[in-house]
Scaffold this motif. Structure first.
Motif, PDB file in Angstrom:
ATOM      1  N   VAL A 165     -11.169  -1.424 -15.110  1.00 27.16           N
ATOM      2  CA  VAL A 165     -11.788  -2.748 -15.051  1.00 27.16           C
ATOM      3  C   VAL A 165     -11.098  -3.697 -16.015  1.00 27.16           C
ATOM      4  O   VAL A 165     -10.322  -3.283 -16.878  1.00 27.16           O
ATOM      5  N   THR A 166     -11.414  -4.978 -15.867  1.00 31.24           N
ATOM      6  CA  THR A 166     -10.874  -6.002 -16.746  1.00 31.24           C
ATOM      7  C   THR A 166     -11.888  -6.358 -17.829  1.00 31.24           C
ATOM      8  O   THR A 166     -13.077  -6.006 -17.735  1.00 31.24           O
ATOM      9  N   VAL A 167     -11.427  -7.070 -18.844  1.00 33.72           N
ATOM     10  CA  VAL A 167     -12.330  -7.520 -19.909  1.00 33.72           C
ATOM     11  C   VAL A 167     -13.393  -8.454 -19.349  1.00 33.72           C
ATOM     12  O   VAL A 167     -14.563  -8.383 -19.726  1.00 33.72           O
ATOM     13  N   LEU A 190     -17.454  -8.255 -19.592  1.00 34.10           N
ATOM     14  CA  LEU A 190     -18.278  -9.342 -20.132  1.00 34.10           C
ATOM     15  C   LEU A 190     -19.429  -9.664 -19.192  1.00 34.10           C
ATOM     16  O   LEU A 190     -20.569  -9.872 -19.621  1.00 34.10           O
ATOM     17  N   VAL A 191     -19.145  -9.719 -17.913  1.00 36.07           N
ATOM     18  CA  VAL A 191     -20.187 -10.021 -16.929  1.00 36.07           C
ATOM     19  C   VAL A 191     -21.251  -8.925 -16.930  1.00 36.07           C
ATOM     20  O   VAL A 191     -22.462  -9.198 -16.911  1.00 36.07           O
ATOM     21  N   VAL A 201     -25.214   0.604 -12.949  1.00 38.51           N
ATOM     22  CA  VAL A 201     -23.874   0.166 -12.518  1.00 38.51           C
ATOM     23  C   VAL A 201     -23.169  -0.567 -13.650  1.00 38.51           C
ATOM     24  O   VAL A 201     -21.972  -0.343 -13.910  1.00 38.51           O
ATOM     25  N   CYS A 202     -23.905  -1.443 -14.344  1.00 38.43           N
ATOM     26  CA  CYS A 202     -23.293  -2.201 -15.439  1.00 38.43           C
ATOM     27  C   CYS A 202     -22.897  -1.281 -16.593  1.00 38.43           C
ATOM     28  O   CYS A 202     -21.834  -1.453 -17.196  1.00 38.43           O
ATOM     29  N   ILE A 233     -25.272  -9.292 -17.810  1.00 34.79           N
ATOM     30  CA  ILE A 233     -26.336  -8.885 -16.889  1.00 34.79           C
ATOM     31  C   ILE A 233     -27.269  -7.888 -17.562  1.00 34.79           C
ATOM     32  O   ILE A 233     -28.503  -7.962 -17.417  1.00 34.79           O
ATOM     33  N   LEU A 234     -26.714  -6.958 -18.311  1.00 35.52           N
ATOM     34  CA  LEU A 234     -27.551  -5.981 -19.016  1.00 35.52           C
ATOM     35  C   LEU A 234     -28.445  -6.665 -20.043  1.00 35.52           C
ATOM     36  O   LEU A 234     -29.591  -6.266 -20.241  1.00 35.52           O
ATOM     37  N   GLY A 235     -27.942  -7.692 -20.685  1.00 36.89           N
ATOM     38  CA  GLY A 235     -28.786  -8.427 -21.613  1.00 36.89           C
ATOM     39  C   GLY A 235     -29.952  -9.104 -20.926  1.00 36.89           C
ATOM     40  O   GLY A 235     -31.077  -9.092 -21.423  1.00 36.89           O
TER      41      GLY A 235
END
Length: 237
Positions: free
Chosen positions: A216-218, A222-223, A193-194, A227-229
Motif C-alpha cells: 500500500v501507499t502512505v 492515512l485514509v 479492513v483498515c 476512517i478508524l478514528g
C-alpha cells in the motif's frame, strides 16, 4: 507529579517519563494522522485529535492517546507540553516497535475553576528510519460534565432518557435492533479492513511474506487511519 525538562522555542516542555510495554496488535481504537510540518517527512498516526477534560466528571480526568507505528522500523517518540505542571503523562518517551502501537495516558492534575476554558498544547515528536515527524494536539478543561443532561418533566423532575427497547413491550420486535446489528457488523468489517491495511508494508518496503501487488501507499494508510478514528468516535458515543 510531572517533571519539567528542556523547553523548545515555542514554549513546549518535556513531560514526565514512565515507560510502558508497547503492543503488537492494534485495537479498534484507531489513529488519526496529523499533517507533519514542512521540515518533517514522516507522517504521524495518533488518536484522538483533541483531549477534552470535564471538571465534574472524574472519569474524564484521565485520557488516552494511542500512537501507531505502521512502518517497518522502530520509532522513537517524545511528548512535550506547554503546561507540564498541569498534567501527568505516562509513556512520555520511548520506542515503538515496527507495526505496533502504544497507549500514552494523560491525567489532568488541577481541574479547579481557575483553569476552566484553558487550552494547552501537546506535541509528539517522532524519529526513525532516518526521518522525523511531529503531531500537535490541543487539550482543554471544561466545567461541568461531558454527558448530556437528562430531560426535565413538566413537574420539573429529571426524567431518564428513554431507550428504543423501553418503547416496545416484551414479545414485540424492536425495529431498531436489526438495523443497529447490521450497522455494527458493517463498522467491524470496515475497521478490520483498515487495520489490515495499516499492517501491510509500503511499496518502498520489500517483504518476502507479502506479495508486491498488495503493498500500500502512505496515502492509503492515512485514509485508513482517518476512517478508524471516525469509527472509534462512533463506538465511544
Amino acid at each position: 507529579m510531572m517533571h519539567q525538562g528542556q523547553s523548545s522555542p515555542d514554549g513546549i516542555q518535556e513531560t514526565g517519563r514512565v515507560r510502558k510495554k508497547d503492543r503488537h496488535a492494534p485495537s479498534p481504537s484507531a489513529a488519526v494522522v496529523g499533517h507533519p510540518k514542512s521540515q518533517d517527512s514522516l507522517p504521524v498516526f495518533l488518536f484522538p485529535t483533541e483531549l477534552v477534560f470535564y471538571a465534574q466528571e472524574h472519569s474524564s480526568h484521565r485520557r488516552v492517546l494511542t500512537f501507531y507505528n505502521p512502518y517497518s522500523f522502530v520509532l522513537r517518540f517524545k511528548v512535550l507540553c506547554t503546561a507540564p505542571a498541569l498534567y501527568t503523562v505516562v509513556e512520555a518517551e520511548g520506542n515503538v516497535r515496527a507495526r505496533s502501537c502504544v497507549d500514552i495516558v494523560v491525567r489532568h492534575q488541577d481541574v479547579s475553576s481557575r483553569n476552566w476554558g484553558r487550552r494547552d498544547r501537546f506535541r509528539l515528536e517522532v524519529s526513525g528510519g532516518g526521518q522525523r515527524g511531529t503531531r500537535e494536539i490541543w487539550a482543554e478543561l471544561r466545567g461541568g460534565e461531558g454527558a448530556e443532561k437528562p430531560l426535565e418533566t413538566p413537574q420539573g423532575r429529571a426524567a431518564p432518557p428513554m431507550s428504543s427497547a423501553a418503547m416496545f413491550p416484551p414479545g414485540v420486535l424492536n425495529p431498531d435492533r436489526g438495523r443497529d446489528a447490521s450497522l455494527f457488523a458493517l463498522y467491524i468489517v470496515v475497521g478490520l479492513v483498515c487495520i489490515t491495511c495499516l499492517m501491510l508494508p509500503l511499496h518502498s518496503e520489500p517483504s518476502p511474506l507479502v506479495p508486491l501487488h498488495i503493498h500500500v501507499t502512505v496515502m492509503q494508510k492515512l485514509v485508513c487511519a482517518y476512517i478508524l478514528g471516525l469509527l472509534t468516535m462512533v463506538f465511544l458515543r
